[in-house]
Scaffold this motif. Structure first.
Motif, PDB file in Angstrom:
ATOM      1  N   LEU A  49      -4.303   3.650   1.041  1.00 54.36           N
ATOM      2  CA  LEU A  49      -3.471   2.865   1.926  1.00 54.36           C
ATOM      3  C   LEU A  49      -3.259   3.655   3.216  1.00 54.36           C
ATOM      4  O   LEU A  49      -2.751   4.769   3.191  1.00 54.36           O
ATOM      5  CB  LEU A  49      -2.120   2.570   1.265  1.00 54.36           C
ATOM      6  N   VAL A  50      -3.663   3.062   4.325  1.00 51.37           N
ATOM      7  CA  VAL A  50      -3.473   3.705   5.623  1.00 51.37           C
ATOM      8  C   VAL A  50      -2.409   2.918   6.367  1.00 51.37           C
ATOM      9  O   VAL A  50      -2.639   1.786   6.778  1.00 51.37           O
ATOM     10  CB  VAL A  50      -4.791   3.727   6.432  1.00 51.37           C
ATOM     11  N   PRO A 101      -3.564   0.191 -12.643  1.00 58.84           N
ATOM     12  CA  PRO A 101      -4.622   0.772 -11.807  1.00 58.84           C
ATOM     13  C   PRO A 101      -6.028   0.451 -12.297  1.00 58.84           C
ATOM     14  O   PRO A 101      -6.983   0.640 -11.556  1.00 58.84           O
ATOM     15  CB  PRO A 101      -4.353   2.279 -11.876  1.00 58.84           C
ATOM     16  N   ASN A 102      -6.187  -0.075 -13.508  1.00 55.73           N
ATOM     17  CA  ASN A 102      -7.512  -0.398 -14.028  1.00 55.73           C
ATOM     18  C   ASN A 102      -7.889  -1.859 -13.846  1.00 55.73           C
ATOM     19  O   ASN A 102      -8.922  -2.285 -14.351  1.00 55.73           O
ATOM     20  CB  ASN A 102      -7.602  -0.029 -15.517  1.00 55.73           C
ATOM     21  N   PHE A 120       2.993  -6.052   3.337  1.00 53.26           N
ATOM     22  CA  PHE A 120       2.683  -6.109   1.922  1.00 53.26           C
ATOM     23  C   PHE A 120       2.014  -4.807   1.496  1.00 53.26           C
ATOM     24  O   PHE A 120       1.154  -4.289   2.193  1.00 53.26           O
ATOM     25  CB  PHE A 120       1.756  -7.301   1.671  1.00 53.26           C
ATOM     26  N   VAL A 121       2.418  -4.277   0.325  1.00 52.93           N
ATOM     27  CA  VAL A 121       1.870  -3.016  -0.177  1.00 52.93           C
ATOM     28  C   VAL A 121       1.490  -3.203  -1.641  1.00 52.93           C
ATOM     29  O   VAL A 121       2.239  -3.807  -2.401  1.00 52.93           O
ATOM     30  CB  VAL A 121       2.915  -1.870  -0.060  1.00 52.93           C
ATOM     31  N   VAL A 122       0.325  -2.687  -2.026  1.00 53.82           N
ATOM     32  CA  VAL A 122      -0.077  -2.664  -3.434  1.00 53.82           C
ATOM     33  C   VAL A 122       0.068  -1.240  -3.933  1.00 53.82           C
ATOM     34  O   VAL A 122      -0.412  -0.298  -3.302  1.00 53.82           O
ATOM     35  CB  VAL A 122      -1.535  -3.141  -3.619  1.00 53.82           C
ATOM     36  N   ALA A 123       0.748  -1.084  -5.058  1.00 49.99           N
ATOM     37  CA  ALA A 123       0.946   0.239  -5.659  1.00 49.99           C
ATOM     38  C   ALA A 123       0.446   0.195  -7.096  1.00 49.99           C
ATOM     39  O   ALA A 123       0.347  -0.871  -7.694  1.00 49.99           O
ATOM     40  CB  ALA A 123       2.423   0.615  -5.626  1.00 49.99           C
TER      41      ALA A 123
END
Length: 140
Positions: A49-50, A101-102, A120-123
């Motif tokens: 993520l940048v 994460p899989n 929006f952020v994916v963690a």
């Protein structure tokens, strides 16, 4: 006398063309099959993520006005593991979607579809979260 040199030249040309086409076939098959094996890393480890320049100070921090969704086995949950409807929750801040994460990228993209926001952020969920979600699922 006939030594057959004319037939020999055509045979050589046909052989050269067939070898060329075979080489192109092998290269195409190798290039299309590259990266098709199973990768041990999850999608979250492969993507970085940048953050944008104005948001770089808080890229890895959760604020009070952020809304956190946990996506697990087709359902959305709050951080206290209550079921959530992604369409019914309004957020003044960022939307953080925590996923296994899989998960394949296509599944992550489908899970992120209800959140039509630029903020929006994916963690990725850690092992402890995954164990908790699995135990919650088996406890039903």
């Amino acid at each position: 006398m006939h030594d057959g040199s004319q037939g020999n030249a055509m045979t050589e040309i046909a052989l050269a063309l067939s070898m060329g086409f075979f080489s192109m076939l092998v290269l195409t098959m190798v290039s299309l099959g590259a990266g098709m094996g199973e990768d041990d890393r999850g999608i979250a480890e492969m993507l970085t993520l940048v953050p944008s320049a104005e948001d770089s100070s808080r890229a890895d921090q959760v604020d009070n006005d952020d809304t956190i969704f946990i996506y697990f086995r087709g359902g959305y949950f709050s951080p206290d593991l209550a079921p959530l409807d992604p369409n019914g929750v309004a957020s003044g801040g960022r939307v953080v979607l925590a996923v296994d994460p899989n998960l394949p990228m296509t599944t992550v993209m489908k899970a992120a579809a209800p959140f039509a926001t630029g903020n929006f952020v994916v963690a990725s969920l850690n092992v402890k979260w995954l164990e908790t979600l699995r135990s919650m699922e088996s406890g039903k």
